[in-house]
Design a protein around this motif. Structure first.
Motif, PDB file in Angstrom:
ATOM      1  N   ALA A 112       0.940  -1.133  -0.092  1.00  0.00           N
ATOM      2  CA  ALA A 112       0.072   0.031  -0.098  1.00  0.00           C
ATOM      3  C   ALA A 112       1.012   1.328  -0.108  1.00  0.00           C
ATOM      4  CB  ALA A 112      -1.082   0.032   1.198  1.00  0.00           C
ATOM      5  N   ASN A 113       0.643   2.369  -0.652  1.00  0.00           N
ATOM      6  CA  ASN A 113       1.322   3.360  -1.099  1.00  0.00           C
ATOM      7  C   ASN A 113       1.141   4.143   0.564  1.00  0.00           C
ATOM      8  OD1 ASN A 113       2.589   2.941  -3.431  1.00  0.00           O
ATOM      9  ND2 ASN A 113       0.325   3.051  -4.200  1.00  0.00           N
ATOM     10  N   ARG A 114       2.147   4.726   0.871  1.00  0.00           N
ATOM     11  CA  ARG A 114       2.160   5.611   2.162  1.00  0.00           C
ATOM     12  C   ARG A 114       2.725   7.022   2.032  1.00  0.00           C
ATOM     13  NH1 ARG A 114      -1.585   2.639   3.081  1.00  0.00           N
ATOM     14  NH2 ARG A 114      -1.990   1.034   4.811  1.00  0.00           N
ATOM     15  N   LEU A 115       2.259   7.962   2.872  1.00  0.00           N
ATOM     16  CA  LEU A 115       3.054   9.176   2.930  1.00  0.00           C
ATOM     17  C   LEU A 115       4.008   8.964   4.185  1.00  0.00           C
ATOM     18  CD1 LEU A 115       3.443  11.988   1.800  1.00  0.00           C
ATOM     19  CD2 LEU A 115       2.152  12.735   3.789  1.00  0.00           C
ATOM     20  N   GLN A 116       5.016   8.927   4.126  1.00  0.00           N
ATOM     21  CA  GLN A 116       6.011   8.685   5.299  1.00  0.00           C
ATOM     22  C   GLN A 116       6.830  10.154   5.598  1.00  0.00           C
ATOM     23  OE1 GLN A 116       7.350   4.213   3.899  1.00  0.00           O
ATOM     24  NE2 GLN A 116       9.003   5.846   4.332  1.00  0.00           N
ATOM     25  N   ASN A 117       7.296  10.461   6.844  1.00  0.00           N
ATOM     26  CA  ASN A 117       7.876  11.509   7.103  1.00  0.00           C
ATOM     27  C   ASN A 117       8.991  11.046   7.666  1.00  0.00           C
ATOM     28  OD1 ASN A 117       5.110  13.254   8.225  1.00  0.00           O
ATOM     29  ND2 ASN A 117       5.993  13.439   6.421  1.00  0.00           N
ATOM     30  N   ASP A 118      10.283  11.638   8.188  1.00  0.00           N
ATOM     31  CA  ASP A 118      11.462  11.310   8.592  1.00  0.00           C
ATOM     32  C   ASP A 118      11.881  10.157   8.099  1.00  0.00           C
ATOM     33  OD1 ASP A 118      11.573  13.508  10.740  1.00  0.00           O
ATOM     34  OD2 ASP A 118       9.779  12.648  11.491  1.00  0.00           O
ATOM     35  N   SER A 119      11.984   9.913   6.819  1.00  0.00           N
ATOM     36  CA  SER A 119      12.622   8.825   6.236  1.00  0.00           C
ATOM     37  C   SER A 119      13.281   8.919   5.188  1.00  0.00           C
ATOM     38  CB  SER A 119      11.541   7.560   5.848  1.00  0.00           C
ATOM     39  OG  SER A 119      10.574   8.290   4.899  1.00  0.00           O
ATOM     40  N   LEU A 120      14.367   8.149   4.720  1.00  0.00           N
ATOM     41  CA  LEU A 120      15.000   8.218   3.451  1.00  0.00           C
ATOM     42  C   LEU A 120      14.345   7.001   2.550  1.00  0.00           C
ATOM     43  CD1 LEU A 120      17.441   8.936   1.491  1.00  0.00           C
ATOM     44  CD2 LEU A 120      18.786   7.071   2.833  1.00  0.00           C
ATOM     45  N   ILE A 121      14.141   7.597   1.388  1.00  0.00           N
ATOM     46  CA  ILE A 121      13.442   6.189   0.475  1.00  0.00           C
ATOM     47  C   ILE A 121      14.235   6.555  -0.666  1.00  0.00           C
ATOM     48  CG2 ILE A 121      11.196   6.789   1.372  1.00  0.00           C
ATOM     49  CD1 ILE A 121      10.109   8.108  -1.179  1.00  0.00           C
ATOM     50  N   ILE A 122      14.509   5.195  -1.303  1.00  0.00           N
ATOM     51  CA  ILE A 122      15.351   4.826  -2.586  1.00  0.00           C
ATOM     52  C   ILE A 122      14.608   4.268  -3.372  1.00  0.00           C
ATOM     53  CG2 ILE A 122      17.385   4.110  -3.304  1.00  0.00           C
ATOM     54  CD1 ILE A 122      18.663   4.365  -0.507  1.00  0.00           C
TER      55      ILE A 122
END
Length: 383
Positions: free
Chosen positions: A370-380
């Motif tokens: 499921a697609n999510r809006l994250q905060n305080d993360s690094l995505i690659i």
């Protein structure tokens, strides 16, 4: 197969020089393949000076993107720079578009945009790339949830616009050279794309033990905690004073909705009524805790996750978005995470861009995505 080309400039005022320099770095005459898409991220002044518009006019394909706090490619890094990343391929198609401005509901603007983009692609996408506006009245997660519903869960990887002002008031998305304060830009990558996704956030050991209950919310506004105005609650536990909450700007809010999932939200500041503006929605009756994220926590997690990505990439390029909250944890060494990325990546094509919220295809406990809006993360994303 998708090939990634990148370019970088700090030239804001001399539009002709900036565009000439960027085009020279891209060398499209030799390196461009049959299908291409451009992604632009920059300091807000590049929109005002005309560089974004002029560059997009010179590129023979669609461009989209957003403002950012800072950005880098192998050619450079800066708080006041512009990066352009070109995805180019002989066997992957691209389609893109921009929504009508969102006033209160995302439903109609995003439905129209999604239909247009999918029609332009001519088939089911392998992945979506949304660029979401920063809005105090509409949470970024509302865009992600609507896109997830429209697409049936097609993996989405992207970012929410952000800027360097304390109130983020010059945050824009871009589409074909125009800046939009309240519209989502969207790209779709065709079935030949084979992306891989990685993400890292706060360690469990860095979550404070003291917990409370969310008792009042409105979209992305955290109104009350333990039946107290949110700012007053923070003051009661010694994390704010006199209504000033900037000391917790780098402290992630860890949310436990009660369904086994965990949400991480960044705090963008206080509202006049003592509420807090967060990077996404928080369910009422959730348990809430605060996390601690320091300089070494950010850099160590960045190095470990990029090293993991490089092992999987096998010569492919990397698109990376890191939360502005991680940047705040770096103190005065604002480019330290960019420097760590460059140290790890060497000649690998990449862009590293700061984000107001990270759109990521999360793996759920039942194995679904499921697609999510994250905060305080690094995505690659490996492409």
């Amino acid at each position: 197969m998708i090939k990634i080309l990148t370019a970088f400039t700090e030239e804001i005022d001399d539009v002709g020089q900036a565009v000439s320099d960027l085009l020279g770095q891209l060398d499209l005459g030799r390196k461009r393949l049959a299908n291409s898409l451009g992604i632009i991220h920059c300091f807000s002044d590049f929109a005002d000076s005309g560089v974004v518009r002029a560059l997009s006019a010179e590129l023979p394909f669609d461009t989209l993107g957003s403002t950012t706090m800072s950005a880098s490619t192998p050619a450079g890094m800066s708080l006041m720079g512009l990066t352009v990343t070109v995805l180019t391929s002989d066997d992957v198609n691209f389609a893109s578009g921009v929504s009508a401005p969102v006033a209160d509901s995302v439903d109609a603007p995003l439905a129209e945009l999604y239909g247009k983009v999918i029609s332009g692609l001519g088939g089911k996408p392998a992945m979506l790339m949304p660029f979401i506006p920063f809005m105090l009245t509409v949470g970024g997660d509302e865009f992600v949830e609507k896109l997830d519903a429209l697409s049936g869960g097609i993996p989405a990887f992207g970012t929410m616009a952000i800027s360097n002002e304390p109130d983020f008031s010059r945050s824009f998305t871009f589409y074909n050279g125009e800046a939009y304060p309240a519209s989502m830009a969207l790209a779709a990558l065709g079935s030949g794309a084979d992306p891989e996704f990685l993400s890292v956030s706060i360690n469990k050991e860095n979550i404070l033990k003291q917990k409370a209950v969310v008792t009042g919310t409105g979209r992305n506004i955290l109104q009350t905690i333990n039946n107290m105005p949110a700012v007053k609650y923070l003051e009661s536990i010694g994390l704010a004073k006199g209504g000033d909450v900037m000391g917790i700007a780098s402290m992630p809010f860890i949310i436990y909705p009660g369904d086994g999932s965990v949400l991480v939200r960044a705090c963008f500041g206080a509202a006049e009524d003592g509420a807090l503006v967060l990077g996404g929605a928080v369910p009422v009756n959730s348990t809430i805790a605060l996390g601690v994220m320091g300089f070494e926590d950010v850099l160590n997690s960045t190095q470990a996750k990029i090293t993991e990505a490089l092992d999987a990439a096998k010569g492919r390029g990397l698109l990376m978005y890191s939360c502005g909250g991680r940047n705040l944890a770096l103190g005065i060494q604002t480019l330290a995470e960019h420097e760590k990325a460059k140290e790890c990546l060497g000649d690998t094509p990449y862009h590293f861009v700061y984000s107001g919220g990270e759109v990521f295809p999360s793996r759920l406990n039942d194995g679904s995505t499921a697609n999510r809006l994250q905060n305080d993360s690094l995505i690659i994303c490996i492409l």
